[in-house]
Scaffold this motif. Sequence first.
Motif, PDB file in Angstrom:
ATOM      1  N   HIS A  98      20.431  29.595 -70.043  1.00 53.35           N
ATOM      2  CA  HIS A  98      21.854  29.245 -69.994  1.00 53.35           C
ATOM      3  C   HIS A  98      22.096  28.086 -70.965  1.00 53.35           C
ATOM      4  CE1 HIS A  98      25.782  28.605 -68.365  1.00 53.35           C
ATOM      5  NE2 HIS A  98      25.475  27.688 -67.473  1.00 53.35           N
ATOM      6  N   TYR A  99      23.292  28.007 -71.512  1.00 46.78           N
ATOM      7  CA  TYR A  99      23.548  26.968 -72.511  1.00 46.78           C
ATOM      8  C   TYR A  99      23.597  25.557 -71.922  1.00 46.78           C
ATOM      9  CZ  TYR A  99      28.354  27.790 -70.838  1.00 46.78           C
ATOM     10  OH  TYR A  99      29.464  27.949 -70.063  1.00 46.78           O
ATOM     11  N   ILE A 151      28.234  34.529 -71.654  1.00 44.63           N
ATOM     12  CA  ILE A 151      28.648  35.501 -70.631  1.00 44.63           C
ATOM     13  C   ILE A 151      27.456  36.275 -70.085  1.00 44.63           C
ATOM     14  CG2 ILE A 151      31.009  35.768 -71.454  1.00 44.63           C
ATOM     15  CD1 ILE A 151      30.033  38.354 -72.882  1.00 44.63           C
ATOM     16  N   ALA A 152      26.284  35.682 -70.164  1.00 45.60           N
ATOM     17  CA  ALA A 152      25.080  36.273 -69.574  1.00 45.60           C
ATOM     18  C   ALA A 152      24.674  37.582 -70.236  1.00 45.60           C
ATOM     19  CB  ALA A 152      25.259  36.477 -68.063  1.00 45.60           C
ATOM     20  N   SER A 153      25.025  37.785 -71.494  1.00 42.95           N
ATOM     21  CA  SER A 153      24.620  39.018 -72.168  1.00 42.95           C
ATOM     22  C   SER A 153      23.138  39.024 -72.488  1.00 42.95           C
ATOM     23  CB  SER A 153      25.435  39.225 -73.449  1.00 42.95           C
ATOM     24  OG  SER A 153      25.241  38.170 -74.356  1.00 42.95           O
ATOM     25  N   HIS A 154      22.448  37.906 -72.231  1.00 42.81           N
ATOM     26  CA  HIS A 154      20.999  37.874 -72.436  1.00 42.81           C
ATOM     27  C   HIS A 154      20.225  38.387 -71.224  1.00 42.81           C
ATOM     28  CE1 HIS A 154      22.224  34.141 -70.506  1.00 42.81           C
ATOM     29  NE2 HIS A 154      20.984  33.877 -70.154  1.00 42.81           N
ATOM     30  N   LEU A 155      20.895  38.672 -70.128  1.00 41.56           N
ATOM     31  CA  LEU A 155      20.180  39.110 -68.931  1.00 41.56           C
ATOM     32  C   LEU A 155      19.536  40.488 -69.084  1.00 41.56           C
ATOM     33  CD1 LEU A 155      21.500  36.574 -67.762  1.00 41.56           C
ATOM     34  CD2 LEU A 155      21.903  37.845 -65.651  1.00 41.56           C
ATOM     35  N   PRO A 156      20.205  41.491 -69.689  1.00 38.59           N
ATOM     36  CA  PRO A 156      19.525  42.788 -69.828  1.00 38.59           C
ATOM     37  C   PRO A 156      18.223  42.700 -70.607  1.00 38.59           C
ATOM     38  CG  PRO A 156      21.877  43.058 -70.158  1.00 38.59           C
ATOM     39  CD  PRO A 156      21.631  41.576 -70.092  1.00 38.59           C
ATOM     40  N   SER A 195      18.418  32.264 -66.976  1.00 36.84           N
ATOM     41  CA  SER A 195      19.354  31.433 -66.228  1.00 36.84           C
ATOM     42  C   SER A 195      20.768  31.662 -66.728  1.00 36.84           C
ATOM     43  CB  SER A 195      18.969  29.957 -66.340  1.00 36.84           C
ATOM     44  OG  SER A 195      18.828  29.569 -67.694  1.00 36.84           O
ATOM     45  N   PHE A 196      21.746  31.352 -65.877  1.00 38.10           N
ATOM     46  CA  PHE A 196      23.143  31.667 -66.159  1.00 38.10           C
ATOM     47  C   PHE A 196      23.999  30.924 -65.156  1.00 38.10           C
ATOM     48  CE2 PHE A 196      20.949  34.656 -63.544  1.00 38.10           C
ATOM     49  CZ  PHE A 196      21.730  34.766 -62.416  1.00 38.10           C
ATOM     50  N   GLY A 197      25.300  30.875 -65.407  1.00 40.05           N
ATOM     51  CA  GLY A 197      26.222  30.203 -64.504  1.00 40.05           C
ATOM     52  C   GLY A 197      26.796  31.130 -63.455  1.00 40.05           C
ATOM     53  N   ASP A 198      27.413  30.539 -62.447  1.00 38.65           N
ATOM     54  CA  ASP A 198      27.998  31.331 -61.372  1.00 38.65           C
ATOM     55  C   ASP A 198      29.142  32.200 -61.863  1.00 38.65           C
ATOM     56  OD1 ASP A 198      30.575  29.304 -60.399  1.00 38.65           O
ATOM     57  OD2 ASP A 198      28.884  28.402 -61.457  1.00 38.65           O
ATOM     58  N   ALA A 199      29.913  31.704 -62.838  1.00 35.74           N
ATOM     59  CA  ALA A 199      31.002  32.524 -63.369  1.00 35.74           C
ATOM     60  C   ALA A 199      30.446  33.718 -64.138  1.00 35.74           C
ATOM     61  CB  ALA A 199      31.901  31.679 -64.270  1.00 35.74           C
ATOM     62  N   SER A 200      29.394  33.494 -64.934  1.00 35.66           N
ATOM     63  CA  SER A 200      28.795  34.584 -65.711  1.00 35.66           C
ATOM     64  C   SER A 200      28.175  35.644 -64.818  1.00 35.66           C
ATOM     65  CB  SER A 200      27.735  34.032 -66.659  1.00 35.66           C
ATOM     66  OG  SER A 200      28.305  33.176 -67.618  1.00 35.66           O
ATOM     67  N   ALA A 201      27.797  35.274 -63.613  1.00 34.35           N
ATOM     68  CA  ALA A 201      27.187  36.251 -62.703  1.00 34.35           C
ATOM     69  C   ALA A 201      28.128  37.403 -62.390  1.00 34.35           C
ATOM     70  CB  ALA A 201      26.757  35.572 -61.404  1.00 34.35           C
ATOM     71  N   ASN A 202      29.426  37.205 -62.605  1.00 34.87           N
ATOM     72  CA  ASN A 202      30.400  38.249 -62.324  1.00 34.87           C
ATOM     73  C   ASN A 202      30.579  39.221 -63.480  1.00 34.87           C
ATOM     74  OD1 ASN A 202      31.425  37.203 -59.677  1.00 34.87           O
ATOM     75  ND2 ASN A 202      31.947  35.443 -60.953  1.00 34.87           N
ATOM     76  N   HIS A 203      30.053  38.881 -64.636  1.00 38.01           N
ATOM     77  CA  HIS A 203      30.262  39.729 -65.808  1.00 38.01           C
ATOM     78  C   HIS A 203      29.522  41.054 -65.642  1.00 38.01           C
ATOM     79  CE1 HIS A 203      30.431  40.979 -70.029  1.00 38.01           C
ATOM     80  NE2 HIS A 203      31.447  40.158 -70.123  1.00 38.01           N
ATOM     81  N   ASN A 217      27.795  25.819 -60.264  1.00 40.02           N
ATOM     82  CA  ASN A 217      28.572  24.579 -60.198  1.00 40.02           C
ATOM     83  C   ASN A 217      29.981  24.820 -59.658  1.00 40.02           C
ATOM     84  OD1 ASN A 217      30.101  25.554 -62.372  1.00 40.02           O
ATOM     85  ND2 ASN A 217      28.885  24.451 -63.898  1.00 40.02           N
ATOM     86  N   GLY A 218      30.249  26.062 -59.247  1.00 43.37           N
ATOM     87  CA  GLY A 218      31.486  26.342 -58.534  1.00 43.37           C
ATOM     88  C   GLY A 218      32.702  26.616 -59.384  1.00 43.37           C
ATOM     89  N   ILE A 219      32.518  26.670 -60.714  1.00 43.94           N
ATOM     90  CA  ILE A 219      33.705  26.860 -61.549  1.00 43.94           C
ATOM     91  C   ILE A 219      33.301  27.447 -62.901  1.00 43.94           C
ATOM     92  CG2 ILE A 219      33.658  24.566 -62.633  1.00 43.94           C
ATOM     93  CD1 ILE A 219      36.744  24.499 -62.214  1.00 43.94           C
ATOM     94  N   GLY A 220      34.176  28.281 -63.465  1.00 52.59           N
ATOM     95  CA  GLY A 220      33.992  28.805 -64.803  1.00 52.59           C
ATOM     96  C   GLY A 220      35.144  28.336 -65.660  1.00 52.59           C
ATOM     97  N   ILE A 221      34.923  27.345 -66.479  1.00 49.18           N
ATOM     98  CA  ILE A 221      35.960  26.630 -67.231  1.00 49.18           C
ATOM     99  C   ILE A 221      36.988  26.095 -66.233  1.00 49.18           C
ATOM    100  CG2 ILE A 221      37.584  26.644 -69.152  1.00 49.18           C
ATOM    101  CD1 ILE A 221      35.991  28.780 -70.498  1.00 49.18           C
ATOM    102  N   SER A 222      38.049  26.861 -65.927  1.00 49.41           N
ATOM    103  CA  SER A 222      39.030  26.352 -64.962  1.00 49.41           C
ATOM    104  C   SER A 222      39.168  27.236 -63.726  1.00 49.41           C
ATOM    105  CB  SER A 222      40.399  26.220 -65.634  1.00 49.41           C
ATOM    106  OG  SER A 222      40.889  27.505 -66.008  1.00 49.41           O
ATOM    107  N   THR A 223      38.477  28.380 -63.715  1.00 47.12           N
ATOM    108  CA  THR A 223      38.605  29.318 -62.607  1.00 47.12           C
ATOM    109  C   THR A 223      37.485  29.096 -61.598  1.00 47.12           C
ATOM    110  OG1 THR A 223      39.591  30.957 -64.078  1.00 47.12           O
ATOM    111  CG2 THR A 223      38.735  31.756 -61.973  1.00 47.12           C
ATOM    112  N   LYS A 224      37.865  28.764 -60.386  1.00 50.87           N
ATOM    113  CA  LYS A 224      36.863  28.432 -59.378  1.00 50.87           C
ATOM    114  C   LYS A 224      36.151  29.685 -58.861  1.00 50.87           C
ATOM    115  CE  LYS A 224      39.019  24.215 -57.564  1.00 50.87           C
ATOM    116  NZ  LYS A 224      39.512  23.540 -56.345  1.00 50.87           N
ATOM    117  N   THR A 225      34.887  29.487 -58.539  1.00 49.35           N
ATOM    118  CA  THR A 225      34.123  30.509 -57.832  1.00 49.35           C
ATOM    119  C   THR A 225      34.385  30.340 -56.337  1.00 49.35           C
ATOM    120  OG1 THR A 225      32.391  30.542 -59.511  1.00 49.35           O
ATOM    121  CG2 THR A 225      31.798  31.350 -57.318  1.00 49.35           C
ATOM    122  N   PRO A 226      34.758  31.391 -55.625  1.00 44.70           N
ATOM    123  CA  PRO A 226      35.027  31.243 -54.183  1.00 44.70           C
ATOM    124  C   PRO A 226      33.818  30.655 -53.457  1.00 44.70           C
ATOM    125  CG  PRO A 226      35.727  33.404 -54.966  1.00 44.70           C
ATOM    126  CD  PRO A 226      34.975  32.769 -56.092  1.00 44.70           C
TER     127      PRO A 226
END
Length: 721
Positions: A88-89, A145-150, A181-189, A218-227
Amino acid sequence: MDRAVIVENNFRRRVLAGDLPEIAPCSGLGPQEAVGLFRAQVLSRALDLESRAMQAAGQGFYTIGSSGHEGMAAVAHALRPTDPAFLHYRDGAFQIARANQVPGQSITWDMLLSFACSSDDPISGGRHKVLGSKALNIPPQTSTIASHLPKAVGAAYAIAAARRHAPEHEAYPRDAIAMCSFGDASANHSTAQGAFNAAAWAGFQSTPLPLLFVCEDNGIGISTKTPANWIASTFSNRPALKYFACDGRDIYDTYASARAAADYVRTRRKPAFLHMSTVRLYGHAGADVATTYLPKAEVEAQEDQDPLIVSAALLAASDALTRKDAVKIYDETRARVSRTAAEVIKRPRLKTAQDVMSSILPPKRSCAASNGPSNADRRSLFGSEIEAQQEKQPMNRLINWTLHDLMLEHREVVLMGEDVGRKGGVYGVTQKLATRFGPDRVIDTLLDEQSILGLGIGMAHNGFLPMPEIQFLAYLHNAEDQLRGEAATLPFFSRGQYTNPMVVRIAGLGYQKGFGGHFHNDNSVAVLRDIPGLILACPSNGADAAQMLRECVRLAREEQRLVVFLEPIALYPMRDLHKPGDAGWMHHYPPHGTHIPFGEVGQSGEGADLAIVSFGNGTYLSHQARSELGDGVRIVDLRWLNPLPIETMLECVRPCKRILIVDETRRTGGVSEALMTAMAEAGLSATRLAAEDSFIATGPAYGATMPSRESIVAAAKELLG
């Protein structure tokens, strides 16, 4: 006041005053280890702050930092430096902690070179601020956006596969695990979700896949919160994906959980998911002000959970480091980073287009010599088919035999894709390969093009030569970023230290008479021709297909190139040219040692009245049309669509009075646009006959929007007067 300044002031004030959270460390880390991790955390924070100062001075160009995610240092400590890590970056602390595991590293200097976009940067050479290091087994990532996961899934599969049959250029130890590794927001991609599903799909079937996913929540993707509880609820009960969790602010807890997860993956050879709660400090990036979209109290609550403050509390509680010494380490590190940055900004940067482009093409590599498969091995493999190889055959069978010979010659060649194994492919092109080479080398994948390409990319990381199959060209479009954003950019952002040699086979183009519509007939190749460094090959007949496919494998194996081999579906079974039974489009199987060199065009006829330039189905139709046009027509088959063989093509058409381009791709964005431009720049006049800007219909109108024999004849006669 700048939130970064507030966070820094809070750290010094609270630690010196003893205003620390009451927290007790768990066991697992010795005092020296814990202090070492704290130093890695502090260096990561100091580099973040220095990147902002460099940007303000016009000497730095990227400020998405790792502040709040410094617990990743403990994850690095739980892994081995030989475990490939796709990061992750926000994982600066991971790279720093891993550098501490490998002698001879100058991590502060190297990371600042990256911030400054200096051409001395040892990973990208100044092309991007990336985390990455060949010595540390960290391939560079630019993904947000987690495109490195595949490809991490593919790398994990490749580590396990190498135990069963080792490739020539194996990169990782047999007991390694892959980590991404990746962020919580990217996990939705969708790309990430495909990777999770593919890993669990493999694990569910007990396919060895030593992969550790690390979600930094960390509970947020830029400005959009992760529930709240979204990640835990989503991943804690997934079949065949073992779930672990930790408090990412606590290096002791993080290390213990990461170690447990890594041990599970390493011993069980199964995937696991580490859910690591973190905080985000300073907003998303340097230009982002979190208080513009979050309440100030909420931002301050995040800052109160600063991982450096938590680490200072833990170290003090364990008597590993006094509060005063923790601040001293912080201040000394900040000063050292600033001094180093003052020197780094004097280092050279890229200046010219040539400088920037010098790493688009990967370096050649030394490969074991091969004289091809022996006659005895071929007879053992093919049996009675040896006799059939003396007779003319359609394209699909010649490609099948070519794949057999290539896999017999090169043990690192692995095929993968939907239906390529047991079924033998939708059109029978991969028939008998699974029976003859086994499931380790002919892999029936799940139905997900992103995962298919990711598997190929990841296997290339460990020395295999992957040949992924995309069942239809139209199916590529939901996964094309795996080629554009991952495979093609890897040598570019690593100065050729990391490469993705592979040959992607795609059945495509149009002219299928009774099947599919635009999902199975697709004449759009623009996205492939737009990718720097990608080679796009397209044969028009079976003999060319065999010899070009051999060249494509050579290009991937020896020159580490990313190659797409586009196979015209309608020509797979084509036998006749002018009338039923004439066998005019069947060919003998070329001897195994023969190939068509990259960039060599095909020419049929020596006529000088008209040159028809085409490829794929267009070449076939042009041969049909020539019977009505006379001996004054020559046909030039491009064969290679990216990069286009402009100079050799021009040599072929210059002696001709008139030029007709027959292009089965669309008028807008199709191949003919580039050909017309090349003709004009060479001072030649050409006319083009291209497909309409339309999707392709099913039924009697299957070819209505594309060139036909009749339309080629009409256009040629008009040119010839």
